[in-house]
Design a protein around this motif. Structure first.
Motif, mmCIF file in Angstrom:
data_model
loop_
_atom_site.group_PDB
_atom_site.id
_atom_site.type_symbol
_atom_site.label_atom_id
_atom_site.label_comp_id
_atom_site.label_asym_id
_atom_site.label_seq_id
_atom_site.Cartn_x
_atom_site.Cartn_y
_atom_site.Cartn_z
ATOM 1 N N ASP A 82 0.876 -1.169 0.000
ATOM 2 C CA ASP A 82 0.000 0.000 0.000
ATOM 3 C C ASP A 82 0.918 1.226 0.000
ATOM 4 N N LEU A 83 1.022 1.892 -1.149
ATOM 5 C CA LEU A 83 1.971 3.005 -1.318
ATOM 6 C C LEU A 83 1.269 4.356 -1.242
ATOM 7 N N THR A 84 1.852 5.263 -0.470
ATOM 8 C CA THR A 84 1.400 6.656 -0.440
ATOM 9 C C THR A 84 2.562 7.538 -0.888
ATOM 10 N N LEU A 85 2.355 8.282 -1.975
ATOM 11 C CA LEU A 85 3.389 9.205 -2.452
ATOM 12 C C LEU A 85 3.364 10.484 -1.632
ATOM 13 N N ARG A 86 4.526 11.108 -1.486
ATOM 14 C CA ARG A 86 4.589 12.393 -0.793
ATOM 15 C C ARG A 86 3.884 13.445 -1.646
ATOM 16 N N PRO A 87 3.202 14.414 -1.018
ATOM 17 C CA PRO A 87 2.565 15.471 -1.804
ATOM 18 C C PRO A 87 3.596 16.374 -2.480
ATOM 19 N N VAL A 88 3.135 17.134 -3.475
ATOM 20 C CA VAL A 88 4.022 18.003 -4.265
ATOM 21 C C VAL A 88 4.852 18.918 -3.370
ATOM 22 N N ALA A 89 4.254 19.473 -2.336
ATOM 23 C CA ALA A 89 4.954 20.429 -1.466
ATOM 24 C C ALA A 89 6.116 19.795 -0.710
ATOM 25 N N GLU A 90 6.085 18.458 -0.543
ATOM 26 C CA GLU A 90 7.104 17.779 0.266
ATOM 27 C C GLU A 90 8.063 16.916 -0.551
ATOM 28 N N ALA A 91 7.869 16.837 -1.875
ATOM 29 C CA ALA A 91 8.705 15.948 -2.687
ATOM 30 C C ALA A 91 9.212 16.658 -3.931
ATOM 31 N N ARG A 92 10.236 16.095 -4.535
ATOM 32 C CA ARG A 92 10.781 16.691 -5.759
ATOM 33 C C ARG A 92 9.893 16.405 -6.961
ATOM 34 N N ARG A 93 9.230 15.249 -6.958
ATOM 35 C CA ARG A 93 8.374 14.893 -8.100
ATOM 36 C C ARG A 93 7.125 15.774 -8.126
ATOM 37 N N LYS A 94 6.868 16.373 -9.274
ATOM 38 C CA LYS A 94 5.694 17.240 -9.443
ATOM 39 C C LYS A 94 4.677 16.626 -10.403
ATOM 40 N N GLY B 255 4.376 -0.163 -14.863
ATOM 41 C CA GLY B 255 5.657 -0.850 -14.808
ATOM 42 C C GLY B 255 6.839 -0.139 -15.436
ATOM 43 N N VAL B 256 6.695 1.145 -15.748
ATOM 44 C CA VAL B 256 7.787 1.889 -16.379
ATOM 45 C C VAL B 256 8.836 2.308 -15.343
ATOM 46 N N LEU B 257 8.357 2.743 -14.179
ATOM 47 C CA LEU B 257 9.240 3.274 -13.134
ATOM 48 C C LEU B 257 9.924 2.145 -12.369
ATOM 49 N N ARG B 258 11.231 2.315 -12.124
ATOM 50 C CA ARG B 258 11.987 1.348 -11.318
ATOM 51 C C ARG B 258 12.706 2.110 -10.200
ATOM 52 N N PRO B 259 11.955 2.522 -9.198
ATOM 53 C CA PRO B 259 12.562 3.323 -8.132
ATOM 54 C C PRO B 259 13.426 2.484 -7.183
ATOM 55 N N MET B 260 14.155 3.200 -6.319
ATOM 56 C CA MET B 260 14.964 2.573 -5.275
ATOM 57 C C MET B 260 14.116 2.471 -4.011
ATOM 58 N N TRP C 216 4.286 -1.397 -10.391
ATOM 59 C CA TRP C 216 3.035 -1.450 -11.157
ATOM 60 C C TRP C 216 1.909 -1.028 -10.219
ATOM 61 N N VAL C 217 1.117 -0.058 -10.623
ATOM 62 C CA VAL C 217 -0.005 0.409 -9.798
ATOM 63 C C VAL C 217 -1.257 -0.370 -10.204
ATOM 64 N N GLU C 218 -1.886 -1.021 -9.233
ATOM 65 C CA GLU C 218 -3.073 -1.816 -9.541
ATOM 66 C C GLU C 218 -4.274 -0.907 -9.825
ATOM 67 N N ASP C 219 -4.982 -1.203 -10.890
ATOM 68 C CA ASP C 219 -6.272 -0.572 -11.213
ATOM 69 C C ASP C 219 -6.212 0.929 -11.498
ATOM 70 N N MET C 220 -5.031 1.476 -11.740
ATOM 71 C CA MET C 220 -4.914 2.907 -12.040
ATOM 72 C C MET C 220 -3.829 3.115 -13.097
ATOM 73 N N PRO C 221 -4.086 3.963 -14.109
ATOM 74 C CA PRO C 221 -3.064 4.195 -15.133
ATOM 75 C C PRO C 221 -1.890 5.029 -14.629
ATOM 76 N N VAL C 222 -2.162 5.942 -13.690
ATOM 77 C CA VAL C 222 -1.105 6.785 -13.106
ATOM 78 C C VAL C 222 -1.406 6.986 -11.616
ATOM 79 N N LEU C 223 -0.367 7.374 -10.866
ATOM 80 C CA LEU C 223 -0.540 7.725 -9.458
ATOM 81 C C LEU C 223 -0.025 9.140 -9.257
ATOM 82 N N GLU C 224 -0.915 10.008 -8.817
ATOM 83 C CA GLU C 224 -0.578 11.428 -8.634
ATOM 84 C C GLU C 224 0.256 11.631 -7.371
ATOM 85 N N PRO C 225 1.092 12.690 -7.332
ATOM 86 C CA PRO C 225 1.774 13.036 -6.080
ATOM 87 C C PRO C 225 0.747 13.197 -4.961
ATOM 88 N N GLY C 226 1.062 12.636 -3.792
ATOM 89 C CA GLY C 226 0.120 12.679 -2.676
ATOM 90 C C GLY C 226 -0.917 11.571 -2.728
#
Length: 200
Positions: A93-105, A112-117, A137-147
């Motif tokens: 269960d992944l939660t991305l940091r919001p835009v204000a707290e992370a470099r990714r905007k 399956g494109v992203l291969r993070p550390m 790979w994000v289940e049931d979603m084409p993209v995952l937004e910051p936050g």
């Protein structure tokens, strides 16, 4: 092999008693194949393959068929399932940091494109934290937004690094030195070869 032969070959690897939530079985797939409804047959085989573990050959055949039919999303998913069989898979269960707290905007691709550390608690030779790479790979979603938050599937690049992982464990995702997101492990399915290295 043409598409029909590949799908027929894959369908023969599905036990007849396996059925989808809608009670569709491999017999229904054969009916669609008899009428050259390849895309429907492929979709149903994917669904049946998600119901229980099937051999690597099954997913390889589906990936080839999807490529010949020009179905990029299906081909990507079938290749991903091949990777899971080879290298194992961790659901989390992944939660991305919001835009204000992370470099990714920008949103991350779910397919399956992203291969993070990942900081999964392995120490480095110098005593600091060590990171291990795993595809996402994000289940049931084409993209995952910051936050955003979603259930994800991770395929480790080096399965032996992940043998100590346990359900309920929190792991941090990195795209650079900063934490990009935090995940709670839900399930672990590592290949036998990785299990043999546990504790070594």
């Amino acid at each position: 092999m043409d598409v029909t032969e590949m799908l027929e070959s894959a369908s023969l690897l599905v036990p007849e008693e396996v059925a989808t939530e809608n009670d569709i079985s491999v017999r229904d797939v054969w009916d669609y194949l008899a009428h050259d409804e390849w895309q429907i047959a492929l979709s149903l085989l994917e669904e049946l393959g998600n119901r229980q573990p099937l051999p690597l050959t099954f997913w390889e055949r589906l990936a080839e068929a999807a490529e010949q039919l020009g179905l990029e999303r299906s081909a990507a998913w079938c290749h991903w399932r091949c990777s899971e069989i080879r290298n194992g898979m961790i659901r989390a269960d992944l939660t991305l940091r919001p835009v204000a707290e992370a470099r990714r905007k920008t949103p991350i691709s779910g397919h399956g494109v992203l291969r993070p550390m990942w900081d999964i608690g392995n120490p480095s030779p110098t005593g600091g934290a060590s990171v291990s790479i795993a595809g996402l790979w994000v289940e049931d979603m084409p993209v995952l937004e910051p936050g955003g938050r979603a259930t994800v599937r991770l395929v480790p690049l080096t399965p032996a690094h992940w043998t100590h992982i346990e359900a309920g464990q929190r792991i941090n995702m990195h795209e650079d030195r900063t934490v990009a997101g935090t995940a709670v492990v839900l399930e672990i399915h590592l290949p036998t070869t990785a299990m043999l290295t546990r504790g070594h």
